[in-house]
Design a protein around this motif. Sequence first.
Motif, PDB file in Angstrom:
ATOM      1  N   ASN A  47       0.701   3.953  -2.977  1.00 53.77           N
ATOM      2  CA  ASN A  47       0.239   5.421  -2.659  1.00 53.77           C
ATOM      3  C   ASN A  47       1.481   6.352  -2.941  1.00 53.77           C
ATOM      4  O   ASN A  47       1.591   7.559  -3.587  1.00 53.77           O
ATOM      5  N   LEU A  67       1.056   7.164  -6.703  1.00 58.47           N
ATOM      6  CA  LEU A  67       0.040   8.010  -6.560  1.00 58.47           C
ATOM      7  C   LEU A  67       0.796   9.520  -6.290  1.00 58.47           C
ATOM      8  O   LEU A  67      -0.063   9.945  -7.415  1.00 58.47           O
ATOM      9  N   GLU A  68       1.253   9.278  -5.702  1.00 61.14           N
ATOM     10  CA  GLU A  68       2.093  11.072  -5.448  1.00 61.14           C
ATOM     11  C   GLU A  68       3.289  10.973  -6.416  1.00 61.14           C
ATOM     12  O   GLU A  68       3.322  12.356  -7.145  1.00 61.14           O
ATOM     13  N   GLU A  70       0.340  -1.426   0.358  1.00 64.53           N
ATOM     14  CA  GLU A  70      -0.155   0.035  -0.300  1.00 64.53           C
ATOM     15  C   GLU A  70       0.685   1.173   0.296  1.00 64.53           C
ATOM     16  O   GLU A  70       0.633   2.462  -0.959  1.00 64.53           O
TER      17      GLU A  70
END
Length: 101
Positions: A70, A73-74, A66
């Motif tokens: 993330n 995505l950032e 996870e």
Amino acid sequence: MRKSSNLYVRIEPDVKEQAEKVFDSLGISMSNAVGLFLKQVVINQAIPFELRLAPAKIKSVATMTEVEFNAELEKGYADYLAGKGRPTEEVFSDIRKGLNA
């Protein structure tokens, strides 16, 4: 000075066949193509194209933690904000080229 010299190389048969098709469509022989390559090496004192390692394989989302997901995505969002994106058509065109390779 000799008019020509022989050069013997080993190459995978399918690569040779594909290259011959390209050279045929350009109207040059394999021998002429190799000669052009070698002349460019002499003129440029280097290999006349960029040599680089293949890019690292993209990690599958299924194997990401996870935290890694993330972080990706950032990074993508930061690139978007910085205007570093590419048009969708260009991205999908590149993907299609890769699938046909």
